[in-house]
Design a protein around this motif. Structure first.
Motif, short mmCIF file in Angstrom:
data_model
loop_
_atom_site.label_atom_id
_atom_site.label_comp_id
_atom_site.label_asym_id
_atom_site.label_seq_id
_atom_site.Cartn_x
_atom_site.Cartn_y
_atom_site.Cartn_z
N ALA A 140 -15.40 -18.43 -34.71
CA ALA A 140 -16.24 -19.36 -33.21
C ALA A 140 -14.85 -18.64 -32.14
O ALA A 140 -14.15 -19.15 -32.16
N TYR A 141 -16.20 -18.71 -31.28
CA TYR A 141 -15.84 -17.71 -30.38
C TYR A 141 -16.42 -18.69 -28.67
O TYR A 141 -17.14 -18.16 -28.56
N GLY A 142 -15.55 -19.17 -28.36
CA GLY A 142 -15.80 -20.25 -27.17
C GLY A 142 -17.08 -21.15 -27.84
O GLY A 142 -16.69 -21.96 -28.79
N ASP A 143 -18.26 -21.31 -27.61
CA ASP A 143 -19.21 -21.64 -27.24
C ASP A 143 -20.21 -20.73 -28.68
O ASP A 143 -21.61 -21.38 -28.98
N SER A 144 -19.64 -19.90 -28.99
CA SER A 144 -20.29 -19.08 -30.09
C SER A 144 -19.44 -18.94 -31.82
O SER A 144 -19.33 -19.24 -32.24
N SER A 145 -20.57 -19.08 -32.23
CA SER A 145 -20.48 -20.27 -34.07
C SER A 145 -21.19 -18.80 -35.28
O SER A 145 -21.23 -19.07 -35.35
N LEU A 166 -15.04 -8.18 -52.38
CA LEU A 166 -14.42 -8.70 -51.44
C LEU A 166 -13.69 -9.96 -51.18
O LEU A 166 -14.66 -10.93 -51.20
N GLN A 167 -12.34 -10.56 -51.09
CA GLN A 167 -11.23 -11.62 -51.09
C GLN A 167 -11.84 -11.57 -49.28
O GLN A 167 -11.55 -11.13 -48.58
N LEU A 168 -11.85 -12.56 -48.76
CA LEU A 168 -12.48 -13.22 -47.76
C LEU A 168 -11.18 -13.94 -47.18
O LEU A 168 -10.59 -14.98 -47.35
N VAL A 169 -10.54 -13.69 -46.24
CA VAL A 169 -9.43 -14.15 -44.69
C VAL A 169 -10.89 -14.23 -43.83
O VAL A 169 -10.81 -13.46 -43.13
N LEU A 170 -10.62 -16.12 -43.77
CA LEU A 170 -11.58 -16.30 -42.78
C LEU A 170 -10.77 -16.75 -41.53
O LEU A 170 -9.95 -17.28 -41.62
N GLY A 171 -10.84 -16.10 -40.36
CA GLY A 171 -10.83 -16.58 -38.85
C GLY A 171 -11.55 -17.85 -38.69
O GLY A 171 -12.55 -18.29 -38.95
N LEU A 172 -10.14 -18.13 -37.96
CA LEU A 172 -10.58 -19.99 -37.14
C LEU A 172 -11.48 -20.08 -35.53
O LEU A 172 -11.81 -19.20 -35.24
N TYR A 173 -10.71 -21.14 -34.62
CA TYR A 173 -11.58 -20.65 -33.46
C TYR A 173 -10.70 -20.25 -32.76
O TYR A 173 -9.68 -19.59 -33.10
N MET A 174 -11.36 -18.85 -31.15
CA MET A 174 -10.37 -18.32 -30.57
C MET A 174 -10.76 -18.69 -29.14
O MET A 174 -12.15 -18.75 -28.90
N ASP A 175 -10.81 -19.26 -28.31
CA ASP A 175 -10.98 -19.74 -26.69
C ASP A 175 -10.57 -18.11 -25.88
O ASP A 175 -10.11 -17.34 -25.96
N PRO A 176 -11.94 -18.28 -25.73
CA PRO A 176 -11.80 -17.09 -24.53
C PRO A 176 -11.03 -16.95 -23.12
O PRO A 176 -10.88 -16.20 -23.15
#
Length: 291
Positions: free
Chosen positions: A60-65, A85-95
């Motif tokens: 999630a990047y700002g309003d982009s999901s 592939l094993q997954l490391v998932l990124g969380l939320y980023m404020d633009p």
């Protein structure tokens, strides 16, 4: 004979590190144009090139999901996992993350970080409940630098928040950092080592792609890193000037052994087998390197 054995040991170490490669992926909205067949080809080629883990910078990047549950990113990452592939998932980023850090005093920065970590916890719950992807670790996209954390009190406040945040995730936490030459290499290395001591996998970006620091300075920072801190080898060369939208061209990541440090590469679109991602991005001239 002793020299031969040392050479063979170094070679074996290099091959082992290469076989356990981690590969970053930074989702952009324009990446939605790729077909499932293209994604499958990219992920299978990544595995064939030695990648075992995919670190996704954010979901999630700002309003982009990125399509949300069942959307293009979720389907692509499921394909990555199915490809091995094993997954490391990124969380939320404020633009506005970097801008906000520059504007805030220490109490304001503490409040801001607390709020952003709360957003990332909410994103983690959504990923668990709705995306339902197999996760080996979580990645916090709020990168650390020594511009905004020169003051020791700021670094300590951050470490307290990260310790609390990591304890709420359930799986391990990962994050990245880069050096701007504002802290002495040993002070900087000790700081990242203290964060790693919280049970957090810290990744240090080698800066070869941005070229913001001279080679000897980058080497001094690399040499000051404790072994638990991993090294991200940048596979690009930045072509945009400061203040312009980020642009870069592919470049081979450094082949220098990372020694006792875990190794990762940033990022898949700049690797030869990720060309479809880069070509698609170039076909949309208005697309910056962030959503």
């Amino acid at each position: 004979m002793r020299r031969l054995l040392i050479t063979l040991a170094l070679l074996l170490s290099s091959l082992t590190a290469q076989a356990d490669e981690r590969l970053f992926y930074q989702p952009l909205n324009v990446d939605a144009a790729l077909s499932q067949a293209q994604w499958q080809q990219i992920w299978r080629a990544s595995v064939a090139q030695g990648a075992k883990t995919l670190i996704v910078q954010w979901t999630a990047y700002g309003d982009s999901s990125f399509g949300g549950p069942g959307g293009w990113l979720q389907r692509s990452l499921q394909s990555a996992h199915d490809s091995g592939l094993q997954l490391v998932l990124g969380l939320y980023m404020d633009p506005a993350y970097y801008q906000r850090q520059s504007e805030l005093d220490t109490p304001g920065l503490e409040s801001y970080w607390q709020h952003q970590l709360g957003r990332s916890l909410a994103q983690q719950r959504l990923l668990r409940e709705q995306w339902k992807l197999p996760v080996s670790a979580w990645y916090l996209p709020m990168e650390l630098d020594d511009w905004h954390f020169q003051a020791g009190e700021r670094r300590l406040a951050l470490q307290r928040q990260l310790k609390d945040f990591a304890g709420q995730l359930g799986e391990p936490l990962q994050l990245s950092a880069f050096a701007g030459g504002k802290l002495a290499p040993q002070v900087y290395g000790d700081w990242l080592g203290e964060i790693a001591g919280l049970g957090v996998q810290v990744w240090w970006q080698d800066g070869a792609g941005t070229g913001a620091l001279p080679v000897r300075v980058r080497e001094a920072y690399a040499n000051a890193l404790p072994c638990p801190v991993g090294i991200v080898r940048e596979a690009f060369r930045q072509t945009s000037a400061a203040g312009q939208p980020f642009k870069a061209e592919p470049a081979a990541p450094t082949t220098t052994s990372t020694g006792c440090h875990a190794s990762a590469v940033f990022e898949v679109r700049y690797r030869p087998w990720g060309k479809a991602l880069l070509d698609n991005q170039r076909a949309h001239p208005g697309a910056a390197a962030t959503p």
